[in-house]
Design a protein around this motif. Structure first.
Motif, PDB file in Angstrom:
ATOM      1  N   ARG A 106       0.801  -1.229   0.000  1.00  0.00           N
ATOM      2  CA  ARG A 106       0.000   0.000   0.000  1.00  0.00           C
ATOM      3  C   ARG A 106       0.830   1.274   0.000  1.00  0.00           C
ATOM      4  NH1 ARG A 106      -5.350  -0.519   3.684  1.00  0.00           N
ATOM      5  NH2 ARG A 106      -6.332  -2.127   2.447  1.00  0.00           N
ATOM      6  N   SER A 107       2.070   1.182   0.411  1.00  0.00           N
ATOM      7  CA  SER A 107       2.900   2.385   0.504  1.00  0.00           C
ATOM      8  C   SER A 107       4.091   2.265  -0.427  1.00  0.00           C
ATOM      9  CB  SER A 107       3.399   2.567   1.941  1.00  0.00           C
ATOM     10  OG  SER A 107       4.368   3.590   2.000  1.00  0.00           O
ATOM     11  N   ARG A 108       4.426   3.333  -1.112  1.00  0.00           N
ATOM     12  CA  ARG A 108       5.603   3.312  -1.966  1.00  0.00           C
ATOM     13  C   ARG A 108       6.877   3.608  -1.171  1.00  0.00           C
ATOM     14  NH1 ARG A 108       4.133   8.675  -5.331  1.00  0.00           N
ATOM     15  NH2 ARG A 108       4.662  10.185  -3.730  1.00  0.00           N
ATOM     16  N   ASN A 109       6.738   3.804   0.137  1.00  0.00           N
ATOM     17  CA  ASN A 109       7.896   4.126   0.974  1.00  0.00           C
ATOM     18  C   ASN A 109       8.302   3.004   1.918  1.00  0.00           C
ATOM     19  OD1 ASN A 109       7.950   6.843  -0.029  1.00  0.00           O
ATOM     20  ND2 ASN A 109       6.150   7.207   1.221  1.00  0.00           N
ATOM     21  N   ALA A 110       7.474   1.983   2.043  1.00  0.00           N
ATOM     22  CA  ALA A 110       7.737   0.924   3.023  1.00  0.00           C
ATOM     23  C   ALA A 110       7.826  -0.429   2.334  1.00  0.00           C
ATOM     24  CB  ALA A 110       6.633   0.890   4.069  1.00  0.00           C
ATOM     25  N   VAL A 111       8.769  -1.230   2.828  1.00  0.00           N
ATOM     26  CA  VAL A 111       8.905  -2.622   2.413  1.00  0.00           C
ATOM     27  C   VAL A 111       8.659  -3.434   3.670  1.00  0.00           C
ATOM     28  CG1 VAL A 111      10.501  -4.359   1.538  1.00  0.00           C
ATOM     29  CG2 VAL A 111      10.590  -2.029   0.643  1.00  0.00           C
ATOM     30  N   GLN A 112       7.652  -4.306   3.648  1.00  0.00           N
ATOM     31  CA  GLN A 112       7.330  -5.096   4.837  1.00  0.00           C
ATOM     32  C   GLN A 112       6.698  -6.410   4.420  1.00  0.00           C
ATOM     33  OE1 GLN A 112       5.550  -3.227   8.365  1.00  0.00           O
ATOM     34  NE2 GLN A 112       3.929  -4.752   8.190  1.00  0.00           N
ATOM     35  N   LEU A 113       7.128  -7.472   5.073  1.00  0.00           N
ATOM     36  CA  LEU A 113       6.598  -8.798   4.813  1.00  0.00           C
ATOM     37  C   LEU A 113       6.213  -9.422   6.147  1.00  0.00           C
ATOM     38  CD1 LEU A 113       7.800 -11.059   2.097  1.00  0.00           C
ATOM     39  CD2 LEU A 113       7.523 -12.110   4.312  1.00  0.00           C
ATOM     40  N   SER A 114       5.044 -10.066   6.204  1.00  0.00           N
ATOM     41  CA  SER A 114       4.551 -10.683   7.441  1.00  0.00           C
ATOM     42  C   SER A 114       4.285 -12.156   7.216  1.00  0.00           C
ATOM     43  CB  SER A 114       3.250 -10.022   7.891  1.00  0.00           C
ATOM     44  OG  SER A 114       3.443  -8.657   8.120  1.00  0.00           O
ATOM     45  N   ASN A 115       4.629 -12.963   8.221  1.00  0.00           N
ATOM     46  CA  ASN A 115       4.355 -14.385   8.145  1.00  0.00           C
ATOM     47  C   ASN A 115       4.591 -14.992   9.514  1.00  0.00           C
ATOM     48  OD1 ASN A 115       4.598 -17.325   7.256  1.00  0.00           O
ATOM     49  ND2 ASN A 115       4.198 -16.282   5.316  1.00  0.00           N
ATOM     50  N   ASP A 128      12.141   2.251   3.157  1.00  0.00           N
ATOM     51  CA  ASP A 128      13.131   2.373   2.090  1.00  0.00           C
ATOM     52  C   ASP A 128      12.404   2.551   0.762  1.00  0.00           C
ATOM     53  OD1 ASP A 128      15.224   2.155   0.275  1.00  0.00           O
ATOM     54  OD2 ASP A 128      16.250   0.595   1.426  1.00  0.00           O
ATOM     55  N   THR A 129      12.206   3.786   0.378  1.00  0.00           N
ATOM     56  CA  THR A 129      11.445   4.115  -0.826  1.00  0.00           C
ATOM     57  C   THR A 129      12.100   3.556  -2.082  1.00  0.00           C
ATOM     58  OG1 THR A 129      10.674   6.134   0.239  1.00  0.00           O
ATOM     59  CG2 THR A 129      10.464   6.033  -2.149  1.00  0.00           C
ATOM     60  N   LEU A 130      13.423   3.655  -2.168  1.00  0.00           N
ATOM     61  CA  LEU A 130      14.091   3.208  -3.388  1.00  0.00           C
ATOM     62  C   LEU A 130      14.088   1.684  -3.489  1.00  0.00           C
ATOM     63  CD1 LEU A 130      16.988   5.814  -3.556  1.00  0.00           C
ATOM     64  CD2 LEU A 130      14.702   5.892  -4.578  1.00  0.00           C
ATOM     65  N   LEU A 131      14.223   0.977  -2.373  1.00  0.00           N
ATOM     66  CA  LEU A 131      14.096  -0.476  -2.406  1.00  0.00           C
ATOM     67  C   LEU A 131      12.675  -0.855  -2.819  1.00  0.00           C
ATOM     68  CD1 LEU A 131      14.943  -3.390  -2.011  1.00  0.00           C
ATOM     69  CD2 LEU A 131      14.512  -3.111   0.445  1.00  0.00           C
ATOM     70  N   ARG A 132      11.696  -0.132  -2.324  1.00  0.00           N
ATOM     71  CA  ARG A 132      10.304  -0.434  -2.693  1.00  0.00           C
ATOM     72  C   ARG A 132      10.095  -0.257  -4.192  1.00  0.00           C
ATOM     73  NH1 ARG A 132       6.399  -2.074  -4.351  1.00  0.00           N
ATOM     74  NH2 ARG A 132       4.276  -1.905  -3.582  1.00  0.00           N
ATOM     75  N   ALA A 133      10.724   0.749  -4.786  1.00  0.00           N
ATOM     76  CA  ALA A 133      10.612   0.960  -6.235  1.00  0.00           C
ATOM     77  C   ALA A 133      11.288  -0.185  -6.994  1.00  0.00           C
ATOM     78  CB  ALA A 133      11.219   2.298  -6.621  1.00  0.00           C
ATOM     79  N   ARG A 134      12.489  -0.603  -6.539  1.00  0.00           N
ATOM     80  CA  ARG A 134      13.164  -1.729  -7.187  1.00  0.00           C
ATOM     81  C   ARG A 134      12.348  -3.008  -7.023  1.00  0.00           C
ATOM     82  NH1 ARG A 134      17.633   0.261  -4.384  1.00  0.00           N
ATOM     83  NH2 ARG A 134      17.876  -1.686  -3.242  1.00  0.00           N
ATOM     84  N   LEU A 135      11.799  -3.192  -5.836  1.00  0.00           N
ATOM     85  CA  LEU A 135      10.990  -4.382  -5.572  1.00  0.00           C
ATOM     86  C   LEU A 135       9.753  -4.415  -6.471  1.00  0.00           C
ATOM     87  CD1 LEU A 135      10.754  -6.912  -3.872  1.00  0.00           C
ATOM     88  CD2 LEU A 135       9.760  -5.550  -2.058  1.00  0.00           C
TER      89      LEU A 135
END
Length: 183
Positions: free
Chosen positions: A72-81, A161-168
């Motif tokens: 939902r956010s272009r600034n956050a990278v998050q994974l849940s499990n 990490d906005t730039l990682l989110r863009a690469r992801l």
């Protein structure tokens, strides 16, 4: 409501939120960061094949993010499990791909021991237990007789990490394009 009838014909006069110079600066700042995100996206597209060839678990990480990641956010990278193996792989790749500090949060039921959970995840992920935020699940008091599927709670790991989110995003697009092109 009485006052409304007295003042309803008076037009509202709001001062502009920013002067022309501030608006120009804001536009240029937004343009600068949009260009940085676009460059990171292009870098992601360019690096996809190399990363997949260098380590097959990279594609696994991207597929996990497609299914379990926060988008939902272009600034956050998050994974849940709740599976420790999934989270270990996610942490490994997040540490490799980002220099930002990782954040950890465990959501748990009221009948679980938060100290025990934080120690489990800290030892599993090689982090300080104090770095793991604990979040009690609000509805867990009404779940009597359930069978545990998440003995260790559900952990979210991520970074701002906005730039990682863009690469992801570019990597996710590459994987999904391959899905569409597969026989």
């Amino acid at each position: 409501t009485t006052v409304y009838y007295w003042v309803r014909d008076i037009p509202l006069q709001r001062p502009p939120r920013a002067n022309p110079g501030q608006r120009k600066g804001n536009r240029s700042m937004r343009r600068k960061y949009r260009e940085l995100r676009e460059a990171a996206y292009a870098e992601g597209r360019d690096s996809f094949q190399t990363l997949c060839a260098s380590d097959p678990t990279f594609r696994d990480f991207v597929c996990m993010y497609i299914g379990e990641g926060y988008k939902r956010s272009r600034n956050a990278v998050q994974l849940s499990n709740s599976d420790p193996r999934v989270i270990v792989l996610a942490v490994r790749w997040l540490r490799a791909l980002s220099r930002k500090k990782l954040r950890f949060a465990v959501q748990y039921h009221v009948d679980q021991d938060p100290r025990e959970l934080s120690e489990f995840w800290a030892s599993t992920l090689d982090v300080d237990p104090a770095d793991i935020r604990m979040q009690p699940k609000r509805n867990s008091g009404r779940l009597g007789g359930r069978t545990w599927r998440c003995r260790h709670g559900v952990i979210a790991v991520g970074a701002w990490d906005t730039l990682l989110r863009a690469r992801l995003q570019a990597w996710m697009d590459c994987v999904q394009e391959q899905w569409l092109d597969s026989p």
